[in-house]
Design a protein around this motif. Structure first.
Motif, PDB file in Angstrom:
ATOM      1  N   GLU A  27       8.210 -12.745  -3.258  1.00 26.57           N
ATOM      2  CA  GLU A  27       9.326 -12.685  -2.181  1.00 26.57           C
ATOM      3  C   GLU A  27      10.601 -11.714  -2.641  1.00 26.57           C
ATOM      4  O   GLU A  27      10.966 -11.283  -1.592  1.00 26.57           O
ATOM      5  CB  GLU A  27       9.722 -14.088  -1.985  1.00 26.57           C
ATOM      6  N   GLN A  31      10.477  -9.547   0.857  1.00 29.75           N
ATOM      7  CA  GLN A  31      11.653  -9.723   1.901  1.00 29.75           C
ATOM      8  C   GLN A  31      12.393  -8.174   1.968  1.00 29.75           C
ATOM      9  O   GLN A  31      12.523  -7.846   2.929  1.00 29.75           O
ATOM     10  CB  GLN A  31      12.719 -10.775   1.535  1.00 29.75           C
ATOM     11  N   ILE A  41       9.839 -11.466   9.715  1.00 30.44           N
ATOM     12  CA  ILE A  41       8.743 -12.242   8.950  1.00 30.44           C
ATOM     13  C   ILE A  41       8.533 -13.447   9.976  1.00 30.44           C
ATOM     14  O   ILE A  41       9.334 -14.381  10.188  1.00 30.44           O
ATOM     15  CB  ILE A  41       9.119 -12.786   7.605  1.00 30.44           C
ATOM     16  N   GLU A  43       5.389 -15.881   9.109  1.00 34.45           N
ATOM     17  CA  GLU A  43       4.821 -16.804   8.314  1.00 34.45           C
ATOM     18  C   GLU A  43       4.714 -16.310   6.891  1.00 34.45           C
ATOM     19  O   GLU A  43       4.651 -14.980   6.775  1.00 34.45           O
ATOM     20  CB  GLU A  43       3.366 -17.253   8.718  1.00 34.45           C
ATOM     21  N   LYS A  44       4.362 -17.076   6.016  1.00 32.23           N
ATOM     22  CA  LYS A  44       4.364 -16.826   4.575  1.00 32.23           C
ATOM     23  C   LYS A  44       3.057 -17.805   4.221  1.00 32.23           C
ATOM     24  O   LYS A  44       3.212 -18.932   4.158  1.00 32.23           O
ATOM     25  CB  LYS A  44       5.550 -16.986   3.606  1.00 32.23           C
ATOM     26  N   HIS A  45       1.833 -17.262   3.682  1.00 33.76           N
ATOM     27  CA  HIS A  45       0.947 -17.823   2.904  1.00 33.76           C
ATOM     28  C   HIS A  45       0.808 -17.500   1.531  1.00 33.76           C
ATOM     29  O   HIS A  45       1.172 -16.167   1.386  1.00 33.76           O
ATOM     30  CB  HIS A  45      -0.325 -17.682   3.702  1.00 33.76           C
ATOM     31  N   TRP A  46       0.176 -18.368   0.641  1.00 31.83           N
ATOM     32  CA  TRP A  46      -0.039 -17.806  -0.622  1.00 31.83           C
ATOM     33  C   TRP A  46      -1.178 -18.809  -1.433  1.00 31.83           C
ATOM     34  O   TRP A  46      -1.065 -19.949  -0.986  1.00 31.83           O
ATOM     35  CB  TRP A  46       1.201 -17.753  -1.584  1.00 31.83           C
ATOM     36  N   HIS A  51      -0.857 -13.343  -1.902  1.00 36.71           N
ATOM     37  CA  HIS A  51      -0.049 -13.451  -0.907  1.00 36.71           C
ATOM     38  C   HIS A  51      -0.339 -13.138   0.373  1.00 36.71           C
ATOM     39  O   HIS A  51      -0.769 -11.940   0.287  1.00 36.71           O
ATOM     40  CB  HIS A  51       1.383 -12.998  -1.518  1.00 36.71           C
ATOM     41  N   TRP A  53       1.516 -12.577   4.197  1.00 34.99           N
ATOM     42  CA  TRP A  53       2.740 -12.662   5.128  1.00 34.99           C
ATOM     43  C   TRP A  53       2.359 -12.005   6.681  1.00 34.99           C
ATOM     44  O   TRP A  53       1.643 -10.931   6.431  1.00 34.99           O
ATOM     45  CB  TRP A  53       3.833 -12.095   4.833  1.00 34.99           C
ATOM     46  N   GLU A  63      -0.070  -7.744   9.011  1.00 35.54           N
ATOM     47  CA  GLU A  63      -0.380  -8.792   7.789  1.00 35.54           C
ATOM     48  C   GLU A  63       0.186  -7.944   6.531  1.00 35.54           C
ATOM     49  O   GLU A  63      -0.156  -6.559   6.288  1.00 35.54           O
ATOM     50  CB  GLU A  63      -1.787  -9.018   7.493  1.00 35.54           C
TER      51      GLU A  63
END
Length: 97
Positions: A27, A31, A41, A43-46, A51, A53, A63
């Motif tokens: 992050e 960011q 931004i 969505e955020k997935h990990w 990772h 986003w 993406e």
């Protein structure tokens, strides 16, 4: 955020980003990157080793991916016509080292 280099791959519809990225502190890299290219931004997935986003730049969905084991980071688009957006974003990500 220090960008070492970038490489546009038209066929893969992606922009590779080489930087010193810490997976556990992704992050702190992502960011400022999103801000530098004026992306929102969404969505955020990990997971255990990746990772992913979802970003938006002037109506284009991107993406942002980072894979730990390959130490590889890239932006990608789905639509081939949006590769020109990646080319523009590449001009904003000049190497800083």
């Amino acid at each position: 955020m220090q960008i070492v280099s970038t490489k546009l791959d038209n066929a893969a519809k992606s922009l590779s980003i080489v930087s010193n990225i810490n997976f556990d502190q992704f992050e702190q890299f992502a960011q400022p990157l999103a801000a530098a290219i004026d992306c929102r931004i969404i969505e955020k997935h990990w997971g255990a080793d990746r990772h992913q986003w979802l970003l938006e730049f002037e109506g284009t969905i991107l993406e942002l991916n980072y894979e730990f084991y390959g130490d590889i980071c890239w932006l990608s688009v789905e639509n081939p016509a949006d590769v020109e957006v990646l080319a523009y974003l590449q001009t904003l990500l000049r190497p800083t080292v």
